[in-house]
Design an enzyme around this catalytic site. Structure first.
Site, PDB file in Angstrom:
ATOM      1  N   GLU A   1      23.497 -14.109   6.796  1.00 26.75           N
ATOM      2  CA  GLU A   1      23.161 -14.494   8.172  1.00 26.75           C
ATOM      3  C   GLU A   1      23.586 -15.954   8.388  1.00 26.75           C
ATOM      4  O   GLU A   1      23.030 -16.870   7.784  1.00 26.75           O
ATOM      5  CB  GLU A   1      21.646 -14.344   8.405  1.00 26.75           C
ATOM      6  CG  GLU A   1      21.275 -14.510   9.869  1.00 26.75           C
ATOM      7  CD  GLU A   1      19.769 -14.431  10.115  1.00 26.75           C
ATOM      8  OE1 GLU A   1      18.999 -15.002   9.333  1.00 26.75           O
ATOM      9  OE2 GLU A   1      19.370 -13.821  11.134  1.00 26.75           O
TER      10      GLU A   1
ATOM     11  N   LYS B   1       0.792 -21.436  14.184  1.00 29.43           N
ATOM     12  CA  LYS B   1       1.579 -22.588  13.755  1.00 29.43           C
ATOM     13  C   LYS B   1       2.961 -22.423  14.361  1.00 29.43           C
ATOM     14  O   LYS B   1       3.742 -21.558  13.960  1.00 29.43           O
ATOM     15  CB  LYS B   1       1.684 -22.608  12.219  1.00 29.43           C
ATOM     16  CG  LYS B   1       2.526 -23.741  11.693  1.00 29.43           C
ATOM     17  CD  LYS B   1       3.623 -23.178  10.796  1.00 29.43           C
ATOM     18  CE  LYS B   1       4.687 -24.169  10.452  1.00 29.43           C
ATOM     19  NZ  LYS B   1       5.459 -24.705  11.577  1.00 29.43           N
TER      20      LYS B   1
HETATM   21  P1  NAD Z   1      12.083 -20.187   9.003  1.00 31.21           P
HETATM   22  O1  NAD Z   1      11.797 -19.099   8.035  1.00 31.21           O
HETATM   23  O2  NAD Z   1      12.717 -21.418   8.477  1.00 31.21           O
HETATM   24  O3  NAD Z   1      10.727 -20.664   9.720  1.00 31.21           O
HETATM   25  C1  NAD Z   1       9.903 -19.771  10.421  1.00 31.21           C
HETATM   26  C2  NAD Z   1       8.495 -20.341  10.451  1.00 31.21           C
HETATM   27  O4  NAD Z   1       7.959 -20.345   9.116  1.00 31.21           O
HETATM   28  C3  NAD Z   1       8.423 -21.787  10.945  1.00 31.21           C
HETATM   29  O5  NAD Z   1       7.272 -21.963  11.734  1.00 31.21           O
HETATM   30  C4  NAD Z   1       8.322 -22.561   9.643  1.00 31.21           C
HETATM   31  O6  NAD Z   1       7.739 -23.839   9.795  1.00 31.21           O
HETATM   32  C5  NAD Z   1       7.448 -21.625   8.819  1.00 31.21           C
HETATM   33  N1  NAD Z   1       7.531 -21.834   7.362  1.00 31.21           N
HETATM   34  C6  NAD Z   1       8.558 -22.348   6.658  1.00 31.21           C
HETATM   35  N2  NAD Z   1       8.248 -22.378   5.344  1.00 31.21           N
HETATM   36  C7  NAD Z   1       7.003 -21.862   5.215  1.00 31.21           C
HETATM   37  C8  NAD Z   1       6.142 -21.621   4.119  1.00 31.21           C
HETATM   38  N3  NAD Z   1       6.496 -21.912   2.867  1.00 31.21           N
HETATM   39  N4  NAD Z   1       4.942 -21.068   4.360  1.00 31.21           N
HETATM   40  C9  NAD Z   1       4.557 -20.738   5.611  1.00 31.21           C
HETATM   41  N5  NAD Z   1       5.318 -20.972   6.692  1.00 31.21           N
HETATM   42  C10 NAD Z   1       6.538 -21.514   6.504  1.00 31.21           C
HETATM   43  O7  NAD Z   1      12.939 -19.545  10.187  1.00 31.21           O
HETATM   44  P2  NAD Z   1      13.563 -20.269  11.466  1.00 31.21           P
HETATM   45  O8  NAD Z   1      14.718 -21.089  11.019  1.00 31.21           O
HETATM   46  O9  NAD Z   1      12.500 -20.923  12.256  1.00 31.21           O
HETATM   47  O10 NAD Z   1      14.076 -19.021  12.306  1.00 31.21           O
HETATM   48  C11 NAD Z   1      15.299 -18.395  12.112  1.00 31.21           C
HETATM   49  C12 NAD Z   1      15.145 -17.094  11.363  1.00 31.21           C
HETATM   50  O11 NAD Z   1      14.217 -16.264  12.051  1.00 31.21           O
HETATM   51  C13 NAD Z   1      16.429 -16.292  11.285  1.00 31.21           C
HETATM   52  O12 NAD Z   1      16.558 -15.737  10.004  1.00 31.21           O
HETATM   53  C14 NAD Z   1      16.227 -15.194  12.334  1.00 31.21           C
HETATM   54  O13 NAD Z   1      16.978 -14.035  12.120  1.00 31.21           O
HETATM   55  C15 NAD Z   1      14.762 -14.959  12.192  1.00 31.21           C
HETATM   56  N6  NAD Z   1      14.222 -14.319  13.389  1.00 31.21           N
HETATM   57  C16 NAD Z   1      13.842 -13.010  13.317  1.00 31.21           C
HETATM   58  C17 NAD Z   1      13.369 -12.356  14.432  1.00 31.21           C
HETATM   59  C18 NAD Z   1      12.934 -10.920  14.370  1.00 31.21           C
HETATM   60  O14 NAD Z   1      12.162 -10.511  15.234  1.00 31.21           O
HETATM   61  N7  NAD Z   1      13.383 -10.127  13.419  1.00 31.21           N
HETATM   62  C19 NAD Z   1      13.294 -13.035  15.651  1.00 31.21           C
HETATM   63  C20 NAD Z   1      13.694 -14.374  15.700  1.00 31.21           C
HETATM   64  C21 NAD Z   1      14.146 -15.003  14.550  1.00 31.21           C
END
Ligand code: NAD
Length: 494
Positions: free
Chosen positions: A385, A175
């Site tokens: 963050e 997804k």
């Molecule tokens: P997010 O948590 O909003 O979304 C990530 C994914 O989860 C998306 O595909 C989203 O649609 C999905 N999602 C959202 N709610 C969900 C639910 N209830 N159930 C299942 N899936 C769900 O994060 P984002 O805004 O896309 O990304 C930014 C974040 O990602 C930041 O906190 C960043 O630090 C982190 N990040 C971490 C790494 C790492 O390797 N540590 C790398 C890149 C980004």
């Protein structure tokens, strides 16, 4: 006319059963609609999981070197299509072309490296305590893997999950992030061209609660591999735990650079600029805190502010631009809120801090590169963050104090120290509680042949990339072959 993109299930491009779509827009120019994507729901996910489940045995039984060969073809196609993938990515999520090319390159590197596991994937052979008995351990695929990915590395992060999952014999449903489905559609087309059999890899687009969550709850998904925010990650962890399923989490960071009084300040400023404002501060490894020794604080601040003010904002497709937009309006509002919070907490704004007014910038979600000083370690801007182009300068009086400040965080992803003192550098490696530490380099720039991930609230102990990715996507089987022709009892027949 705006193009409509479909889901990919069982080797076919199909519409969602909901009949609905959502639009994806260019964050540098909101008038530019990238495409319409399927707004899928639980039923679509159900179909995709059924397809992955049915393909499971055939893929698992395909010899690993053959699986690797298909993935080598994926790598070759990524090389061939690098430029168009990068251009679509910049249009879709805003970061500048040099960085989206880097994102594709990371996927290329990872794919070449990990496809080779098809001919390695080693286990152990160990001696038995009994005569005529052979002992070994082998890696087994888990079955169906659900991948949930974020938007900030639209190709690299999916590659970190898909390639190791596939080479080890799992089948997958991915997804993509709602903001970056096009890049994953492009990636899936590459797998299709490379000859991946139908059902082995499936993609369903849509929102987290409609598409991601059903994967967490589904009994036929054996592992959920997630990268994203702490809040979503902790929900996924709780959901997976209650269904007794495996999960790997890569979440946020509050990464810091320590600047000691003997640091090369010109070099340090280059590192801070790259770490804090690259990808508009929207990297999990972005530098959002600088812990600077009081003896060099004044000089470093002056150098940094001068350079931050000179950064050029704009559409990432323009080669003169240094910093692209934020991902969407919500992100812009969130960063604005943190500027208010910082000021209220007593931090001093040295530059930036607002939505820029320049020509053409009003069409996108831009934000000025921002530097705060007089920040104390417990302020919210130093703890939470922000995920935008904001860096906080915190003054320290000693090396020990700097280490303490860096470690005083819920996260533990990346850290860096600029110093010419080799003893301090090695002490920092030992004492910084993060999954990654850089010496005389910024907090960003991980290479795929090393483990990637963090401590504390950044993850749950797994490491992606390198060979450690195999630990996520396989289970160990211990095998005992008794060729004595009689019943032998371990621990009893001595
Ligand atoms: P997010 O948590 O909003 O979304 C990530 C994914 O989860 C998306 O595909 C989203 O649609 C999905 N999602 C959202 N709610 C969900 C639910 N209830 N159930 C299942 N899936 C769900 O994060 P984002 O805004 O896309 O990304 C930014 C974040 O990602 C930041 O906190 C960043 O630090 C982190 N990040 C971490 C790494 C790492 O390797 N540590 C790398 C890149 C980004």
């Amino acid at each position: 006319m705006t193009r409509t993109y479909k889901n990919y299930i069982n080797g076919k491009w199909v519409r969602s059963r909901t009949g609905e779509c959502f639009e994806n827009i260019n964050p540098a120019n909101t008038g530019d609609v990238i495409g319409r994507f399927q707004k899928s729901d639980r039923e679509d996910v159900e179909q995709a999981i059924a397809s992955a489940f049915n393909a499971r045995k055939q893929w698992r039984d395909t010899p690993a070197p053959r699986r690797g060969e298909i993935l080598f073809r994926v790598a070759e196609l990524l090389v061939k299509e690098k430029e168009s993938l990068a251009r679509d990515m910049t249009r879709e999520m805003g970061k500048i072309l040099a960085e989206t090319r880097g994102d594709v390159q990371e996927a290329i590197d990872l794919t070449y490296y990990t496809a080779g596991e098809g001919r390695r994937m080693a286990g152990d052979t160990v001696p038995s305590e009994l005569d005529k008995k052979f002992c070994m351990s082998v890696r087994m695929p888990l079955g169906v893997v659900g991948c949930i990915t974020p938007w900030n590395f639209p190709l690299a992060i999916p590659s970190w999950k898909l390639i190791p999952a596939l080479v080890t014999g799992n089948t997958v449903v991915i997804k993509p992030a709602t903001a970056t489905p096009l890049t994953v559609v492009n990636f899936i087309k590459i797998f299709e061209k490379a000859g991946l059999p139908p059902g082995v890899l499936n993609m369903v687009t849509g929102f987290g609660s409609d598409v991601g969550w059903p994967m967490v709850e589904h009994p036929k998904v054996n592992l959920v591999s997630f990268t994203g925010s702490f809040d979503t990650g902790s929900q996924i962890a709780a959901g997976c735990a209650s269904h007794m399923k495996q999960f790997s989490l890569e979440m946020g960071g509050k990464n810091a650079i320590i600047v000691m009084d003997d640091a090369d300040l010109e070099l340090t400023v280059e590192g801070i600029l790259f770490g804090a404002f690259g990808t508009t501060g929207q990297r999990c490894t972005a530098c959002s805190r600088v812990i600077v020794h009081h003896k060099v604080q004044k000089k470093l601040t002056a150098l940094l502010v001068k350079r931050a003010k000179a950064l050029r904002l704009g559409d990432g497709l323009n080669s003169k631009v240094d910093v692209g937009p934020l991902i969407n309006e919500e992100a812009q509002k969130k960063v604005e809120l943190y500027i208010k919070i910082g000021k209220k907490e007593g931090a001093k704004l040295l530059c930036g801090g607002g939505v820029p007014k320049g020509r053409g910038l009003g069409k996108g979600f831009f934000f000025e590169p921002t530097v705060f000083t007089d920040v104390s370690p417990h302020m919210r801007i130093a703890q939470e963050e922000i995920f935008g182009p904001v860096v906080s300068l915190i003054t320290c009086r000693s090396f020990d104090q700097a280490i303490e400040i860096v470690n005083d965080s819920r996260y533990g992803l990346s850290s860096a120290i600029y110093t010419r003192d080799v003893n301090k550098a090695f002490q920092a490696i030992q004492e910084l509680d993060t999954g990654i530490t850089y010496i005389n380099a910024s907090t960003i720039g991980a290479e795929i042949q090393l483990p990637f991930g963090g401590t504390k609230g950044t993850g749950n102990g797994h490491r992606e990339a390198g060979t450690t990715a195999l630990e996520i996507f396989t289970e160990w089987k211990s095998v005992y072959v008794d060729y004595s022709g009689k019943l032998q009892k371990a621990q009893i027949d001595t």
